[in-house]
Design an enzyme around this catalytic site. Structure first.
Site, PDB file in Angstrom:
ATOM      1  N   ASN A 193      -4.473  -7.058  -7.561  1.00 15.30           N
ATOM      2  CA  ASN A 193      -3.355  -7.055  -6.605  1.00 15.30           C
ATOM      3  C   ASN A 193      -3.479  -8.240  -5.657  1.00 15.30           C
ATOM      4  O   ASN A 193      -2.515  -8.961  -5.394  1.00 15.30           O
ATOM      5  CB  ASN A 193      -3.346  -5.766  -5.775  1.00 15.30           C
ATOM      6  CG  ASN A 193      -3.346  -4.531  -6.638  1.00 15.30           C
ATOM      7  OD1 ASN A 193      -2.997  -4.603  -7.806  1.00 15.30           O
ATOM      8  ND2 ASN A 193      -3.738  -3.408  -6.084  1.00 15.30           N
ATOM      9  N   ASP A 194      -4.700  -8.421  -5.136  1.00 11.19           N
ATOM     10  CA  ASP A 194      -4.906  -9.544  -4.229  1.00 11.19           C
ATOM     11  C   ASP A 194      -5.180 -10.841  -4.980  1.00 11.19           C
ATOM     12  O   ASP A 194      -4.763 -11.904  -4.533  1.00 11.19           O
ATOM     13  CB  ASP A 194      -6.058  -9.244  -3.259  1.00 11.19           C
ATOM     14  CG  ASP A 194      -5.577  -8.381  -2.105  1.00 11.19           C
ATOM     15  OD1 ASP A 194      -4.522  -8.722  -1.529  1.00 11.19           O
ATOM     16  OD2 ASP A 194      -6.213  -7.374  -1.799  1.00 11.19           O
ATOM     17  N   HIS A 249       0.813  -1.212   0.000  1.00 11.00           N
ATOM     18  CA  HIS A 249       0.000   0.000   0.000  1.00 11.00           C
ATOM     19  C   HIS A 249       0.849   1.265   0.000  1.00 11.00           C
ATOM     20  O   HIS A 249       0.414   2.297  -0.494  1.00 11.00           O
ATOM     21  CB  HIS A 249      -1.036  -0.060   1.131  1.00 11.00           C
ATOM     22  CG  HIS A 249      -2.122  -1.012   0.780  1.00 11.00           C
ATOM     23  ND1 HIS A 249      -2.084  -2.339   1.168  1.00 11.00           N
ATOM     24  CD2 HIS A 249      -3.211  -0.889  -0.017  1.00 11.00           C
ATOM     25  CE1 HIS A 249      -3.133  -2.961   0.650  1.00 11.00           C
ATOM     26  NE2 HIS A 249      -3.833  -2.106  -0.060  1.00 11.00           N
ATOM     27  N   ARG A 299     -15.486   1.801  -1.530  1.00 10.64           N
ATOM     28  CA  ARG A 299     -15.237   0.445  -1.039  1.00 10.64           C
ATOM     29  C   ARG A 299     -15.340   0.452   0.476  1.00 10.64           C
ATOM     30  O   ARG A 299     -14.746   1.313   1.142  1.00 10.64           O
ATOM     31  CB  ARG A 299     -13.832  -0.015  -1.461  1.00 10.64           C
ATOM     32  CG  ARG A 299     -13.552  -1.420  -0.970  1.00 10.64           C
ATOM     33  CD  ARG A 299     -12.244  -1.928  -1.488  1.00 10.64           C
ATOM     34  NE  ARG A 299     -11.109  -1.310  -0.806  1.00 10.64           N
ATOM     35  CZ  ARG A 299      -9.854  -1.615  -1.078  1.00 10.64           C
ATOM     36  NH1 ARG A 299      -9.564  -2.478  -2.043  1.00 10.64           N
ATOM     37  NH2 ARG A 299      -8.864  -1.039  -0.428  1.00 10.64           N
ATOM     38  N   CYS A 338      -9.871  -2.974 -10.920  1.00 13.29           N
ATOM     39  CA  CYS A 338      -9.315  -1.829 -10.194  1.00 13.29           C
ATOM     40  C   CYS A 338      -7.953  -2.135  -9.569  1.00 13.29           C
ATOM     41  O   CYS A 338      -7.400  -1.315  -8.857  1.00 13.29           O
ATOM     42  CB  CYS A 338     -10.289  -1.336  -9.135  1.00 13.29           C
ATOM     43  SG  CYS A 338     -10.644  -2.579  -7.889  1.00 13.29           S
ATOM     44  N   GLU A 391     -11.297 -10.761  -5.756  1.00 14.50           N
ATOM     45  CA  GLU A 391      -9.853 -10.739  -5.512  1.00 14.50           C
ATOM     46  C   GLU A 391      -9.396 -11.983  -4.771  1.00 14.50           C
ATOM     47  O   GLU A 391      -8.232 -12.117  -4.400  1.00 14.50           O
ATOM     48  CB  GLU A 391      -9.443  -9.459  -4.779  1.00 14.50           C
ATOM     49  CG  GLU A 391     -10.299  -9.093  -3.592  1.00 14.50           C
ATOM     50  CD  GLU A 391      -9.918  -7.745  -2.984  1.00 14.50           C
ATOM     51  OE1 GLU A 391      -8.892  -7.174  -3.357  1.00 14.50           O
ATOM     52  OE2 GLU A 391     -10.665  -7.289  -2.106  1.00 14.50           O
ATOM     53  N   ARG A 441       2.161 -10.133  -1.225  1.00 17.83           N
ATOM     54  CA  ARG A 441       2.397  -8.968  -2.096  1.00 17.83           C
ATOM     55  C   ARG A 441       3.392  -7.970  -1.528  1.00 17.83           C
ATOM     56  O   ARG A 441       3.869  -7.087  -2.249  1.00 17.83           O
ATOM     57  CB  ARG A 441       1.064  -8.285  -2.445  1.00 17.83           C
ATOM     58  CG  ARG A 441       0.326  -7.705  -1.260  1.00 17.83           C
ATOM     59  CD  ARG A 441      -1.098  -7.352  -1.632  1.00 17.83           C
ATOM     60  NE  ARG A 441      -1.266  -5.971  -2.021  1.00 17.83           N
ATOM     61  CZ  ARG A 441      -2.452  -5.383  -2.195  1.00 17.83           C
ATOM     62  NH1 ARG A 441      -3.570  -6.061  -2.057  1.00 17.83           N
ATOM     63  NH2 ARG A 441      -2.544  -4.127  -2.537  1.00 17.83           N
TER      64      ARG A 441
HETATM   65  C1  PEP Z   1      -6.646  -5.207  -5.317  1.00 22.29           C
HETATM   66  O1  PEP Z   1      -6.463  -6.084  -4.478  1.00 22.29           O
HETATM   67  O2  PEP Z   1      -6.407  -5.350  -6.542  1.00 22.29           O
HETATM   68  C2  PEP Z   1      -7.170  -3.893  -4.904  1.00 22.29           C
HETATM   69  C3  PEP Z   1      -7.481  -2.964  -5.783  1.00 22.29           C
HETATM   70  O3  PEP Z   1      -7.297  -3.657  -3.565  1.00 22.29           O
HETATM   71  P1  PEP Z   1      -6.082  -3.266  -2.572  1.00 22.29           P
HETATM   72  O4  PEP Z   1      -4.860  -3.043  -3.430  1.00 22.29           O
HETATM   73  O5  PEP Z   1      -6.510  -2.045  -1.848  1.00 22.29           O
HETATM   74  O6  PEP Z   1      -5.984  -4.465  -1.710  1.00 22.29           O
HETATM   75 MG    MG Z   2      -7.372  -5.906  -2.541  1.00 24.84          MG
END
Ligand code: PEP
Ligand code: MG
Length: 573
Positions: free
Chosen positions: A455-456, A191, A334, A503, A432, A466
């Site tokens: 991402n997840d 993050h 979200r 996203c 995700e 990650r």
């Molecule tokens: C993701 O997991 O792709 C996402 C957009 O959420 P975050 O990166 O906030 O976990």
């Molecule tokens: Mg996520």
């Protein structure tokens, strides 16, 4: 001699600036005794150092611009309070008095015992207090050793070198005008990295040993695109990078000419280009760049670095400001995605493996008292503009059903309280977790829209943390398993007649956009900084041709010429 280091570039920019090595975590304090006669003077020196550290922090607090989020201010206030705490101030004094320890060593011993206590605690809330202890102790040590303070005034134009940075560090230092940062640890999907991209700070992470290899004040080039760090560069190299910085300005002007142009492919297929936002600053950029919508508003940043949970009113005022600031641009809010690498004070999460534990919707359903104020605030904010709700980390349909009950309860309570709110706002889910992707057809029947969080999804499908730079090399959006899951979700949405967006960071990466268009994705949500680059690319794409190529490719996942075919699509050859 030129020093060249490699890491993972997490933002596109390049910066040149003087190195500022963050002292935090780097101080090397060894045992030292003083003679007994010096004890009173040593205690006085310690008290002066604490006062000095406190004054410096107070100064920083006063310099923080008025529009800074309350969570960041609360983070500084907590540290100010700790500087009055007996455990950090009186106990070291006792150690100096009793054992004739030098002040730095007395404080170091007390730090170690406090950290040990926190380390053995099961409660993650209490464990996170350890970072605060470390931070405050470091500030006092810096003051004792008369070193330059990391948070002191002049970081303007500096390149920060650190072991690691938290999202809060990143925001505070951005206000101090840093040019770039380099860290020894951390991954591109953490993050902090996502925040750095959203703030437009050039950065390279995972450059092991960099805080020891470079000197304070040395001129450093940070190439966030290539993941390269250079020091001691000669004039030719510096001019080369300066030219690239200048070219980036020119390119920026060229890209800005696309503002206002509708995002379509070459043959006119409409594509929604949406922004991911998390900070108030992003609203301005989203409006300026005329994004079609906000496809992801991360709300957990309101919770970080503070002890008290934000109440309904604070949530409401924050969301209302964002919704009104967007002036009619639709927004997808979200619900809280706390847990894993977004640990915050005052909230519980499972301790063994937070990424697989009580995170996001799981935590919210378990703690309705914490969650209801957020839900009520979203429903209230939706009176001021078009709002959708999105659930993070869905893995079962029960979660959707339970959330619907909670929303209905919140609506009923708001009605009973006579408070204005918007009824029936669209409810979507983030896909995700692999289980949700595999069951996307079932989720599509219960939700109004889906959004793929790559991402997840990549983290959980490929079993790689990650934020762990040791396994970053495995983080592959083009892995056949990932492509198959993404395709399943897009198809499920198409069949159910509901919109599917993406996203995760993959959505804003020009390397993958042609393939995603070929798969049928028509909604992309990304860092505001990527919107115009994506639009420029889209305007050149042929969606029908990409669909034909992708269909063929999806039948050949894992075959020997798979990569070659994939490359053809990704590079549009
Ligand atoms: C993701 O997991 O792709 C996402 C957009 O959420 P975050 O990166 O906030 O976990
Ligand atoms: Mg996520």
């Amino acid at each position: 001699m030129t020093f060249a280091g490699n890491g993972i570039g997490i933002t596109r920019g390049i910066a040149i600036g003087e190195a500022h090595i963050m002292q935090r975590g780097l101080l090397d304090i060894s045992p030292r005794l003083i003679d007994k006669a010096s004890i009173p003077a040593e205690i006085k020196r310690f008290r002066l150092a604490v006062n000095g550290a406190r004054e410096r922090l107070q100064e920083i607090r006063q310099r923080i611009p008025g529009n800074t989020r309350s969570d960041i201010i609360a983070f500084i206030d907590t540290h100010l309070l700790m500087m009055n705490d007996a455990a950090l101030v009186e106990v070291p004094i006792e150690l100096i008095r009793k054992h004739a320890y030098a002040a730095e060593w007395a404080l170091q011993l007390q730090r170690q015992s406090l950290v040990q206590v926190f380390d053995t605690m099961d409660d993650p809330y209490l464990r996170t207090r350890k970072d605060d202890v470390e931070h405050v102790v470091n500030q006092i040590q810096v003051s004792l050793l008369e070193l330059d303070d990391d948070n002191d005034e002049d970081l303007d134009g500096k390149v920060i070198l650190a072991l690691d940075l938290t999202p809060a560090d990143t925001i505070v230092m951005r206000h101090q005008g840093i040019a770039a940062f380099i860290t020894e640890f951390g991954g591109p999907m953490s993050h902090t990295a996502i925040l750095a991209r959203s703030l437009g700070i050039p950065a390279v992470v995972g450059v092991h040993g960099i805080t020891r290899l470079l000197r304070h004040g040395e001129l450093v080039v940070v190439d966030g695109e290539q993941g390269v760090v250079l020091a001691g560069a000669d004039q030719t190299i510096l001019s080369h990078y300066q030219e690239r910085i200048d070219a980036a300005w020119g390119r920026d002007t060229q890209l800005r000419s696309l503002i206002g142009k509708v995002a379509t492919t070459r043959e006119g297929v409409r594509v929604q280009l949406m922004a991911n936002i998390e900070l108030p600053e992003d609203i301005q950029t989203t409006r300026e760049l005329q994004a079609d919508a906000v496809g992801l508003y991360r709300t957990e940043f309101l919770y970080m670095n503070r002890q008290e949970m934000p109440d309904e009113e604070e949530h409401y005022q924050t969301y209302r400001e964002v919704v009104e600031g967007l002036d009619g641009i639709p927004i997808t809010i979200r619900t809280l995605d706390l847990g894993a690498d977004k640990q915050v004070d005052g909230c519980t999460a499972s301790s063994c493996n937070p990424a697989l534990g009580l995170r996001a919707i799981r935590l919210c359903l378990k703690e309705p008292k914490m969650f209801q104020p957020q839900l009520r605030a979203i429903l209230r904010a939706a009176v001021h503009g078009p709002v959708r709700i999105m659930i993070p980390m869905l893995s079962t349909l029960h979660e959707v059903r339970k959330l619907k009950v909670l929303i209905a309860e919140a609506e009923a309570a708001l009605s009973a309280d006579g408070v204005a709110f918007a009824k029936g706002i669209p409810l979507g889910g983030m896909i995700e977790v692999p289980a949700a992707a595999l069951a996307a057809d079932a989720f599509s029947r219960e939700l109004d829209f889906l959004s793929i969080g790559t991402n997840d999804l990549i983290q959980y499908t490929l079993a790689i943390d990650r934020i762990d730079d040791e396994v970053n090399y495995l983080y592959d959006p083009l892995h056949p398993a990932i492509l198959r899951l993404i395709q399943m979700v897009i198809t499920a949405g198409q069949q159910a007649g509901i919109p599917v967006s993406m996203c995760g960071e993959m959505a804003g990466d020009p390397r993958y956009i042609p393939l995603l268009i070929g798969m049928g994705l028509r909604e992309f949500s990304m860092q505001p900084g990527s919107l115009l680059i994506a639009k420029e690319l889209l305007l050149q794409l042929d969606a029908a041709k990409l669909a034909r190529q992708t269909r063929k490719l999806m039948k050949r996942l894992g075959e020997h010429d798979f990569e070659q075919q994939l490359l053809k699509i990704c590079t549009r050859r």
